[in-house]
Design a protein around this motif. Sequence first.
Motif, PDB file in Angstrom:
ATOM      1  N   SER A   1     -13.269   7.044  20.679  1.00  0.00           N
ATOM      2  CA  SER A   1     -13.600   8.261  19.941  1.00  0.00           C
ATOM      3  C   SER A   1     -12.333   9.044  19.687  1.00  0.00           C
ATOM      4  O   SER A   1     -11.451   9.122  20.542  1.00  0.00           O
ATOM      5  CB  SER A   1     -14.568   9.104  20.761  1.00  0.00           C
ATOM      6  OG  SER A   1     -15.684   8.333  21.096  1.00  0.00           O
TER       7      SER A   1
ATOM      8  N   THR B   1     -13.280  14.313  17.574  1.00  0.00           N
ATOM      9  CA  THR B   1     -14.696  14.168  17.953  1.00  0.00           C
ATOM     10  C   THR B   1     -14.939  14.793  19.319  1.00  0.00           C
ATOM     11  O   THR B   1     -15.914  15.520  19.531  1.00  0.00           O
ATOM     12  CB  THR B   1     -15.080  12.673  17.968  1.00  0.00           C
ATOM     13  OG1 THR B   1     -14.777  12.117  16.706  1.00  0.00           O
ATOM     14  CG2 THR B   1     -16.551  12.479  18.272  1.00  0.00           C
TER      15      THR B   1
ATOM     16  N   ARG C   1     -14.748  18.514  19.090  1.00  0.00           N
ATOM     17  CA  ARG C   1     -15.964  19.044  18.461  1.00  0.00           C
ATOM     18  C   ARG C   1     -17.115  19.089  19.475  1.00  0.00           C
ATOM     19  O   ARG C   1     -17.892  20.039  19.519  1.00  0.00           O
ATOM     20  CB  ARG C   1     -16.333  18.151  17.264  1.00  0.00           C
ATOM     21  CG  ARG C   1     -17.472  18.615  16.439  1.00  0.00           C
ATOM     22  CD  ARG C   1     -17.078  19.814  15.580  1.00  0.00           C
ATOM     23  NE  ARG C   1     -18.264  20.457  15.048  1.00  0.00           N
ATOM     24  CZ  ARG C   1     -18.984  21.366  15.702  1.00  0.00           C
ATOM     25  NH1 ARG C   1     -18.629  21.779  16.905  1.00  0.00           N
ATOM     26  NH2 ARG C   1     -20.052  21.901  15.154  1.00  0.00           N
TER      27      ARG C   1
ATOM     28  N   GLU D   1     -20.822  16.452  16.847  1.00  0.00           N
ATOM     29  CA  GLU D   1     -21.036  17.666  16.039  1.00  0.00           C
ATOM     30  C   GLU D   1     -22.293  18.439  16.433  1.00  0.00           C
ATOM     31  O   GLU D   1     -22.432  19.596  16.065  1.00  0.00           O
ATOM     32  CB  GLU D   1     -21.070  17.340  14.538  1.00  0.00           C
ATOM     33  CG  GLU D   1     -22.304  16.595  14.091  1.00  0.00           C
ATOM     34  CD  GLU D   1     -22.433  16.525  12.551  1.00  0.00           C
ATOM     35  OE1 GLU D   1     -21.470  16.843  11.837  1.00  0.00           O
ATOM     36  OE2 GLU D   1     -23.524  16.118  12.108  1.00  0.00           O
TER      37      GLU D   1
ATOM     38  N   ILE E   1     -19.024  11.098  15.955  1.00  0.00           N
ATOM     39  CA  ILE E   1     -18.950  12.442  15.387  1.00  0.00           C
ATOM     40  C   ILE E   1     -20.300  12.928  14.869  1.00  0.00           C
ATOM     41  O   ILE E   1     -20.679  14.066  15.089  1.00  0.00           O
ATOM     42  CB  ILE E   1     -17.846  12.562  14.297  1.00  0.00           C
ATOM     43  CG1 ILE E   1     -17.660  14.019  13.846  1.00  0.00           C
ATOM     44  CG2 ILE E   1     -18.109  11.669  13.091  1.00  0.00           C
ATOM     45  CD1 ILE E   1     -17.138  14.958  14.876  1.00  0.00           C
TER      46      ILE E   1
END
Lengths: 161, 430
Positions: A3, A7, A10, A105, A139
């Motif tokens: 990742s 990401t 976030r 997210e 993400i």
Amino acid sequence: MKSSNDTIKRLFEEAEELGVKIHMIESYDQIKYEIINLFLDHPNLDKSICVVDSENYDTQSLSNYLYEKGFDLLLPNEQVDYGEFIENLKNVQVGITSVDACVGETCTLIIRNRRPFFREVSLLPPVYIAVVRQDQIVISLDDPSIFKELKGESQITIKRA
Amino acid sequence: MAEDKWPYRKKARQALSNPIFQRGLENIQLRIGKATLERYRELPNIEELRDKGREIRLKAVDNLGIYLQRFAQNVERLGGMVFFAKDGDEAKDFALKVCHAHKVKRVVKGKSMVGEEIGINKALEQKGIVATETDLGEYIIQLAGEGPSHIIGPAIHKSKEEIGRLFSERLKAPYSTVPEELTSIARNSLRPKFLEADMGITGANLAIAEAGQVMLVSNEGNIRLSVTLPKIHLVIMGAERIVESVDEAMLILRLLSRAAAAQRLATYVSIVGPKEKLSRDGAFYVIVVDNGRSKIGADPRFKEVLACVRCGACLNVCPVYGKIGGYAYGDVYSGPVGAVINPLLFGIERYSDLFFGETLCGMCRERCPLKIDIPRMLLELRRIYKEGDTSFNILPKKDIGYLALKTFELYNRNRKLTAIVKNISKALKK
């Protein structure tokens, strides 16, 4: 797959907004110390925990350690009587499972019910610990890897942390 | 015999004179109505997503028969059972047969609009089966003996003082007005019901044809508990709530969460089918309710309304709903989408005030995640009401208003015709 830093960043931002605690650990072995710390931080919790078998940690070694530390353990397996399991789970303070993916997210956990009990353990105990590998963090829900295995063969559970 | 008119004006007046309801409506429109727009704007490709979502749902409406058949085949392949009910009575009969077959005495229910539509709770009660609503808002109105006033927030008309009194009277809990304490009272009352229930009844946000599974979305975890703990899961869904694939369901989910509650994603999303229930000697049933939907789907003027995913976004921006609330629209579906669906499902004459009551401001279409053109359909309903339509058994109304409208239309048409003739003559002269 690894990742990206964006990401992970976030995910942390979203978790903070939602009041979710994320602990980054270097190895699976550290999970047991995180659990001990959790109980130290919340002394009002009874020392009871349900550990669901997972490829993200060594269930045997984790449960042995917790048993030695005086925890009441609930370790479901496929032979267990479901009603009895739920009766016992009602009184457990912490549930721990691995998850199949985590969406950065939205700080969302994805669980495929390849094995039973994942959903119950994420719902009934007041505290739920999800163990996710860094490479399982994506993400957004758009990532095709999340749903590639779904087509009636496994059920899917999405839980926003 | 003419149908009784739905008492729209009376219900609207009642809502307008209820300050608590007015505060609830203002609150939900200010809070969620505005925040939805912000959530939309977070996504750089939101317009593309909305167009894609619209395309997915319209494709599903055009292929309802094929997708539903594929869905049923896949559910049955996995060991579940699908029953197609032409109306509410057939749906209730089948649900009662399932209860009888499995000796069901206690049911926990997740929020289901179609369940409200067909009156499943009453049917269960009449057979001595205790059905408990588990969505907090639905639980409150069930205890109060009322219907939902908003698609997503069924109890927005209730103040915390009223809820405190209700819980105190019905649940014998200490009176409180603290939201966290009220939630805790409800949770403590509901938890044993989940554990004792023989069957969970839910709706379906979407059924997925290729997977033979249903997607369930909630924010309280109640639906997941209703699905997980009892051995039997009965899904009651409207025939239009289907998509072809998991990918399509996921795209709709992203739009639904933002539109319904201004969330990036709803808290609990479960995609479930027969497999888990069968592994526990349980059973999985789906009742697909038509109840007039196939007629709507066959009508090119109105089939678009079947694309609706009941997010409630149109309610949260509608100036009319914002004042008169849900009860004025009828028993189940409210707001702009209710002003289209209720007349089509339950009678155009009976519910005519609903489509005449809307302002046609277009905010519903603007905010709908799928850009459903509600104002166009409201106008179409008005036209049908005035001019008549044999497919709906509506006779034309040749009253003074109708004649004035026709004269105006004729005048307008003639003006256009005159202008066209003038332009042609001018062009010829050149």
